[in-house]
Design an enzyme around this catalytic site. Structure first.
Site, PDB file in Angstrom:
ATOM      1  N   ASP A  77       0.852  -1.186   0.000  1.00  0.00           N
ATOM      2  CA  ASP A  77       0.000   0.000   0.000  1.00  0.00           C
ATOM      3  C   ASP A  77       0.890   1.238   0.000  1.00  0.00           C
ATOM      4  O   ASP A  77       1.836   1.313   0.800  1.00  0.00           O
ATOM      5  CB  ASP A  77      -0.897  -0.020   1.246  1.00  0.00           C
ATOM      6  CG  ASP A  77      -1.870   1.138   1.276  1.00  0.00           C
ATOM      7  OD1 ASP A  77      -2.770   1.171   0.422  1.00  0.00           O
ATOM      8  OD2 ASP A  77      -1.721   2.015   2.152  1.00  0.00           O
ATOM      9  N   LEU A  78       0.593   2.170  -0.883  1.00  0.00           N
ATOM     10  CA  LEU A  78       1.366   3.412  -0.913  1.00  0.00           C
ATOM     11  C   LEU A  78       0.984   4.281   0.276  1.00  0.00           C
ATOM     12  O   LEU A  78      -0.203   4.471   0.549  1.00  0.00           O
ATOM     13  CB  LEU A  78       1.110   4.180  -2.208  1.00  0.00           C
ATOM     14  CG  LEU A  78       1.649   3.564  -3.486  1.00  0.00           C
ATOM     15  CD1 LEU A  78       1.291   4.427  -4.688  1.00  0.00           C
ATOM     16  CD2 LEU A  78       3.155   3.376  -3.420  1.00  0.00           C
ATOM     17  N   ASP A 120      -4.453   2.567  -4.532  1.00  0.00           N
ATOM     18  CA  ASP A 120      -2.988   2.543  -4.381  1.00  0.00           C
ATOM     19  C   ASP A 120      -2.527   1.273  -3.667  1.00  0.00           C
ATOM     20  O   ASP A 120      -1.495   1.257  -3.003  1.00  0.00           O
ATOM     21  CB  ASP A 120      -2.507   3.794  -3.653  1.00  0.00           C
ATOM     22  CG  ASP A 120      -3.054   3.908  -2.235  1.00  0.00           C
ATOM     23  OD1 ASP A 120      -3.978   3.143  -1.878  1.00  0.00           O
ATOM     24  OD2 ASP A 120      -2.553   4.753  -1.476  1.00  0.00           O
TER      25      ASP A 120
END
Length: 193
Positions: A77-78, A120
């Site tokens: 996950d960004l 994301d």
């Protein structure tokens, strides 16, 4: 002589029909490939999509169960990605996601499967032996450093969590939940620093 002309005309006609048929088949195959591509790939990042993931993983888990092999699911996950869209716009946010996809493709092996799970979030499926699993942490730390360096302007990083099938769980739902939970624990630990 007349028979020779008729034969020649028939040969020409047959040749023309064959060319048209070949062209039609080629066009249909291209349409099928395009439809398949659209059904399995994320149009922005060109990574596999969530729909492909669900079908593919079930097959892989069954195959691995039969062979007695393990598979590692990495949930990524960004961090701070929302601020890119908020401060720089969605077009720039899309470019960041494309660039992240490229970094992911270059960070993992060709036979590892990389999926844009949503927004994301990304998932990587990797068939690894015990030695490779121990090396995976260094690959992921290197990935994290590359993401942070490439997107320093935005303050983006990446958090990740892993789960191993069948060692830790024997179904896809729990595999995703476990990797996701570990990713959030890492994210929480970083915020506390």
């Amino acid at each position: 002589m007349r028979a020779e002309i008729q034969v020649k005309l028939l040969e020409n006609l047959l040749d023309e029909i064959t060319k048209r048929y070949d062209s039609f088949i080629k066009e249909q195959n291209e349409k099928i490939e395009d439809t398949l591509e659209k059904a399995t790939k994320d149009p922005l990042t060109d990574l596999y999509n969530r729909e492909f993931f669900s079908e593919y993983v079930e097959k892989i888990l069954k195959e691995n169960r039969r062979k007695g092999e393990s598979i590692t699911l990495i949930f990524l996950d960004l961090d701070n990605f929302k601020s890119v869209n908020d401060n720089y716009g969605h077009e720039e946010g899309d470019q960041v996601l494309k660039d992240v996809a490229t970094i992911l493709k270059n960070s993992f092996r060709d036979h590892d499967v990389i999926i844009r799970y949503g927004g994301d979030e990304f998932i990587v499926l990797a068939q690894l032996n015990r030695v490779e699993i121990s090396d995976l942490n260094s690959v992921l730390m290197s990935l994290k450093e590359r993401i942070e360096e490439n997107f320093k302007k935005y303050g983006i990083s990446i958090s990740y969590g892993m789960a191993i099938y069948p060692l830790e769980t024997d179904n896809l739902k729990d595999l995703i939940q476990l990797a996701d939970q570990r990713m959030y624990e890492q994210k929480k630990d970083i915020k506390e620093l």
